[in-house]
Design a protein around this motif. Structure first.
Motif, PDB file in Angstrom:
ATOM      1  N   ASP A 325      -9.292   0.499  -0.201  1.00 20.07           N
ATOM      2  CA  ASP A 325      -8.219   0.362  -1.248  1.00 20.07           C
ATOM      3  C   ASP A 325      -6.985   1.038  -0.456  1.00 20.07           C
ATOM      4  O   ASP A 325      -6.955   1.970  -0.073  1.00 20.07           O
ATOM      5  CB  ASP A 325      -8.516   1.157  -2.458  1.00 20.07           C
ATOM      6  N   GLU A 326      -5.915   0.173  -0.552  1.00 21.79           N
ATOM      7  CA  GLU A 326      -4.590   0.556  -0.037  1.00 21.79           C
ATOM      8  C   GLU A 326      -3.741   1.820  -0.715  1.00 21.79           C
ATOM      9  O   GLU A 326      -3.155   2.397  -0.322  1.00 21.79           O
ATOM     10  CB  GLU A 326      -3.722  -0.480   0.161  1.00 21.79           C
ATOM     11  N   ARG A 327      -4.596   1.811  -1.919  1.00 21.89           N
ATOM     12  CA  ARG A 327      -3.971   2.995  -2.811  1.00 21.89           C
ATOM     13  C   ARG A 327      -4.520   4.286  -2.094  1.00 21.89           C
ATOM     14  O   ARG A 327      -4.169   5.525  -2.287  1.00 21.89           O
ATOM     15  CB  ARG A 327      -4.309   3.073  -4.296  1.00 21.89           C
ATOM     16  N   ASP A 328      -5.575   4.252  -1.332  1.00 24.05           N
ATOM     17  CA  ASP A 328      -6.427   5.502  -0.826  1.00 24.05           C
ATOM     18  C   ASP A 328      -5.653   5.926   0.747  1.00 24.05           C
ATOM     19  O   ASP A 328      -5.967   6.842   1.001  1.00 24.05           O
ATOM     20  CB  ASP A 328      -7.685   5.128  -0.838  1.00 24.05           C
ATOM     21  N   VAL A 329      -4.966   4.955   1.166  1.00 24.69           N
ATOM     22  CA  VAL A 329      -4.329   5.125   2.482  1.00 24.69           C
ATOM     23  C   VAL A 329      -3.488   6.280   2.554  1.00 24.69           C
ATOM     24  O   VAL A 329      -3.873   7.231   3.546  1.00 24.69           O
ATOM     25  CB  VAL A 329      -3.908   3.629   2.983  1.00 24.69           C
ATOM     26  N   ARG A 353      -6.122  -1.909   5.792  1.00 23.63           N
ATOM     27  CA  ARG A 353      -4.878  -2.619   5.756  1.00 23.63           C
ATOM     28  C   ARG A 353      -3.822  -1.571   5.290  1.00 23.63           C
ATOM     29  O   ARG A 353      -4.341  -0.601   4.554  1.00 23.63           O
ATOM     30  CB  ARG A 353      -4.835  -3.846   5.179  1.00 23.63           C
ATOM     31  N   GLY A 354      -2.622  -1.680   5.578  1.00 27.22           N
ATOM     32  CA  GLY A 354      -1.433  -0.831   4.758  1.00 27.22           C
ATOM     33  C   GLY A 354      -1.435   0.522   5.576  1.00 27.22           C
ATOM     34  O   GLY A 354      -0.912   1.469   4.892  1.00 27.22           O
ATOM     35  N   ALA A 355      -1.851   0.409   6.827  1.00 28.47           N
ATOM     36  CA  ALA A 355      -1.931   1.939   7.515  1.00 28.47           C
ATOM     37  C   ALA A 355      -1.400   1.817   8.759  1.00 28.47           C
ATOM     38  O   ALA A 355      -1.661   2.528   9.574  1.00 28.47           O
ATOM     39  CB  ALA A 355      -3.463   2.228   7.775  1.00 28.47           C
ATOM     40  N   GLU A 356       0.068   1.112   8.783  1.00 29.49           N
ATOM     41  CA  GLU A 356       0.674   1.069   9.984  1.00 29.49           C
ATOM     42  C   GLU A 356       1.326   2.600  10.532  1.00 29.49           C
ATOM     43  O   GLU A 356       1.674   2.823  11.588  1.00 29.49           O
ATOM     44  CB  GLU A 356       1.995   0.195   9.842  1.00 29.49           C
TER      45      GLU A 356
END
Length: 452
Positions: A325-329, A353-356
């Motif tokens: 979940d991108e909210r956990d990133v 994803r969402g972890a650039e």
């Protein structure tokens, strides 16, 4: 320059031999984020601050030495990890005699930029090869909007130069929308806000760790926060003071994550990790590992030094791949190298994803972990902001840590499920965050052999 500047000095290699079982009841070192901030706020407070549970790693010692260089008297850390800081107030720092050597600590250089932006003397900061490649524009841009005389190299990397304010100058308060969810940028702007005219506000588009806000409050500096359509808005008014207090640093959940993953991927066994910081902005790793079918029992929940802490009981588990979940990133940004090892040992595919942000840590952690996992027989597909990891059988091989302590420790714990020895290169920087990692890992059942 830093004594870590020359990569040739990084000579420590760790040989990790396969193991099957883990067991033990352990304490991990103090939280690095809280340790950094306890020194910073203690130095800027009025009175004497006593810190227990301080992390004596190289990153936090770099912060300590920086404030010593600016005239702050600091005692310790002693054998019990206690530190005493004799604060001189917000305006009590003095000009250092030389360049401030930040070593490998990104937290130090970014938060210090906010503090030094409000001083009336010039300072220069740089660090080792890894730190000197890290982007500073993300903190320099808002500080310049506040009127700070601060610059970096032409490519936006250290050295950072703060020219200082004139005697009659103060920073200007700003209302800043973070372009990315970053606790370091948020903290930098809030710290500068203590030296500004008016109220400085930072709005974060996603949840980030809130140690700065909690510790400012513990030192008596008022902080306000409200929820807005754009995200959480944190505000601080310039001109108040910090008052010395006692700080108990909780165990670092980033350090605990290596042993959480070790306990989960081992073929059998159970590990209890005591006194782990459970700040709600930091528990993404627990959320993710539990979603992967990891057996992590949270017990004995309590408060210590204003921060929630608990004991974690971790048992061997048949992990499964998930879509993270991108909210956990942002709640697990430092823990992903270890989580990637869990993914390599899980059934199915784990997608991130969402972890650039992982690409601008001490190393490009997405690529560094992918390269090492492929070397050990695991299929990976890399994306600009993430990775797909297909669980499989870890084999043996030699992996590069790229002088990144979290990469080194992650591949060390992977040996629990490897078919042969794993050699991990350039491990000197493990001491930056976890000085007794090898000893503690061997205590619970791993077989790690350091070779100089």
């Amino acid at each position: 320059m830093s004594n870590l500047q020359d990569k040739k000095n990084n000579t420590l290699t760790i040989t990790a031999k396969p193991s099957n079982k883990v067991s033990g009841n352990i304490l991990v070192p103090g939280d690095k984020s809280c340790s950094h901030r306890s020194i910073m706020f203690g130095a800027l407070a009025e009175g004497t601050t006593h810190i227990s549970g301080f992390l004596p790693g190289q990153d936090c010692l770099a912060t300590m030495n920086t404030f010593k260089a600016m005239g702050i008297e600091i005692e310790g850390p002693d054998s019990e990890h206690n530190v005493t800081v004799h604060g001189k107030g917000l305006h009590g720092l003095s000009k250092p005699e030389a360049l401030l050597d930040i070593g490998n600590s990104g937290t130090s250089i970014r938060l210090l930029s906010g503090i030094l932006a409000g001083q009336r003397f010039e300072t220069r900061m740089a660090g080792d090869n890894s730190l000197n490649k890290r982007p500073m524009g993300r903190v320099i841009t808002p500080l310049q909007l506040m009127g700070a005389n601060i610059t970096a190299a032409s490519d936006g990397t250290p050295p950072v130069v703060c020219s200082g304010l004139a005697a009659d100058e103060k920073l200007n308060a700003i209302d800043y929308l973070l372009p990315m969810a970053s606790a370091q940028v948020k903290s930098c702007v809030l710290l500068a806000g203590m030296y500004a005219n008016g109220t400085t506000s930072v709005t974060e588009p996603g949840i980030t760790r809130d140690h700065t806000e909690r510790m400012l409050t513990a030192f008596g500096y008022p902080v306000k926060s409200i929820e807005t359509e754009q995200g959480k808005k944190i505000s601080i008014e310039g001109g108040h003071k910090l008052t010395a207090c006692d700080i108990q640093v909780p165990g670092d959940i980033s350090s605990a994550t290596f042993f959480m993953v070790a306990g989960l991927i081992a073929k059998e066994g159970q590990i209890t990790i005591r006194n782990v910081g459970m700040n709600p902005t930091r528990i993404g790793a627990i959320n993710i590992l539990q979603q992967m079918n990891g057996k992590i029992l949270v017990t004995n929940e309590r408060l210590a030094g204003g921060e929630p802490v608990a004991d974690l009981v971790v048992s061997s588990s048949p992990l499964k791949g998930i879509d993270i979940d991108e909210r956990d990133v942002p709640l697990a940004i430092d823990e992903f190298p270890a989580i990637f090892i869990a993914a390599a040992c899980a059934t199915g595919i784990t997608r991130l994803r969402g972890a650039e942000e992982l690409r601008v840590k001490e190393s490009d952690r997405i690529q560094a972990m992918a390269d090492g996992l492929v070397e050990l027989g695991i299929d990976c597909t890399v994306y600009p902001d993430g990775i797909d990891i297909t669980g499989g059988q870890l084999t043996s091989g030699t992996v590069e840590s790229h002088d990144d302590h979290r990469i080194a420790m992650s591949f060390a714990i992977s040996s629990l499920r490897a078919t042969g020895e794993i050699t991990i290169l350039e491990c000197d920087n493990v001491a930056t965050s976890f000085p007794n990692f090898v000893a503690l890992a061997n205590q619970v059942g791993l077989t790690l052999i350091p070779n100089n």
